[in-house]
Enzyme design. Sequence first.
Site, PDB file in Angstrom:
ATOM      1  N   ARG A  13      58.038   7.188  28.645  1.00 28.85           N
ATOM      2  CA  ARG A  13      57.060   6.666  29.763  1.00 28.85           C
ATOM      3  C   ARG A  13      57.158   5.197  29.937  1.00 28.85           C
ATOM      4  O   ARG A  13      56.253   4.723  30.444  1.00 28.85           O
ATOM      5  CB  ARG A  13      55.817   6.857  28.881  1.00 28.85           C
ATOM      6  CG  ARG A  13      54.965   8.410  28.983  1.00 28.85           C
ATOM      7  CD  ARG A  13      53.737   8.384  28.560  1.00 28.85           C
ATOM      8  NE  ARG A  13      52.805   7.920  29.406  1.00 28.85           N
ATOM      9  CZ  ARG A  13      52.320   8.334  30.490  1.00 28.85           C
ATOM     10  NH1 ARG A  13      52.815   9.454  30.948  1.00 28.85           N
ATOM     11  NH2 ARG A  13      51.773   7.679  31.508  1.00 28.85           N
ATOM     12  N   THR A 162      32.691  12.000  25.273  1.00 35.61           N
ATOM     13  CA  THR A 162      31.195  11.955  25.171  1.00 35.61           C
ATOM     14  C   THR A 162      30.817  13.499  25.668  1.00 35.61           C
ATOM     15  O   THR A 162      31.114  14.051  26.772  1.00 35.61           O
ATOM     16  CB  THR A 162      30.597  11.118  26.397  1.00 35.61           C
ATOM     17  OG1 THR A 162      31.021   9.611  26.211  1.00 35.61           O
ATOM     18  CG2 THR A 162      29.175  11.013  26.397  1.00 35.61           C
ATOM     19  N   HIS A 183      45.618   5.504  31.577  1.00 37.60           N
ATOM     20  CA  HIS A 183      46.464   6.030  32.434  1.00 37.60           C
ATOM     21  C   HIS A 183      47.829   5.670  31.934  1.00 37.60           C
ATOM     22  O   HIS A 183      49.042   6.407  32.085  1.00 37.60           O
ATOM     23  CB  HIS A 183      46.435   5.857  34.075  1.00 37.60           C
ATOM     24  CG  HIS A 183      46.919   6.767  34.879  1.00 37.60           C
ATOM     25  ND1 HIS A 183      48.002   7.825  34.539  1.00 37.60           N
ATOM     26  CD2 HIS A 183      46.735   6.956  35.975  1.00 37.60           C
ATOM     27  CE1 HIS A 183      48.087   8.714  35.551  1.00 37.60           C
ATOM     28  NE2 HIS A 183      47.457   8.425  36.436  1.00 37.60           N
ATOM     29  N   ASP A 187      48.330  11.082  31.311  1.00 37.80           N
ATOM     30  CA  ASP A 187      48.299  11.628  32.637  1.00 37.80           C
ATOM     31  C   ASP A 187      47.357  12.657  32.681  1.00 37.80           C
ATOM     32  O   ASP A 187      46.684  13.329  31.743  1.00 37.80           O
ATOM     33  CB  ASP A 187      49.652  12.025  33.080  1.00 37.80           C
ATOM     34  CG  ASP A 187      50.667  10.772  33.016  1.00 37.80           C
ATOM     35  OD1 ASP A 187      50.068   9.734  32.983  1.00 37.80           O
ATOM     36  OD2 ASP A 187      51.816  11.203  32.647  1.00 37.80           O
TER      37      ASP A 187
END
Length: 211
Positions: A13, A162, A183, A187
Amino acid sequence: MTFTRIDLETWERKELYLHFINEVRCTYSATVSLDITRLKGERLYPAMLWLLTRTVNQMPEFRTALTAEGLGIYDRMHPAYTVFNRESKTFSGIWTEAGSDYGEFRRAYEADAAEYSSSLKFAPKPNRPPNSFDVSMVPWLSFTAFDINIASQGNYLLPIFTMGRFSDTGGVRTLPLAIQVHHAVCDGYHVGRFAELLQEKISSFNEAGAG
């Protein structure tokens, strides 16, 4: 608790992380509707806290953090959550260690909630572990979207969950869950996979807490 540093140079990543942590710092939220019919008869909050924790611990993307030690992944996480003071109409943030046994977790949750729900302090239970993630519930509100705006330097990478008010339609009970992520580490695929795994755990939940 183990925190394993990520070697940025070999991390798959790397480019995505650098883009979303340096150039376009970006958090986002997605609200999903969960079928919680299986949880009827259970205390919803501790059951969901435990199921969320089991799912978080299954996915390293939801355990990735940027700390003073650097970028890395915790080996396991615990839930930090809000409890409501019915007298003052305020809330406090506490935490409970979550192991592999749901019965033990529920008893520990009930003890913590009983001890701290009447507190007027924001964080009455000391020593919150760094390997913890935030969960709250808004049982007075049913929503289809929910977003938390974090006023920070944009480097808080851990997820925030939440829950809203559940609803019953035709014998099916559903619960809205907002999933907030960064992000740089998560993803859309990871959020979708998380929701899928969580639903599987809810659907297979039993009195022993299996799920």
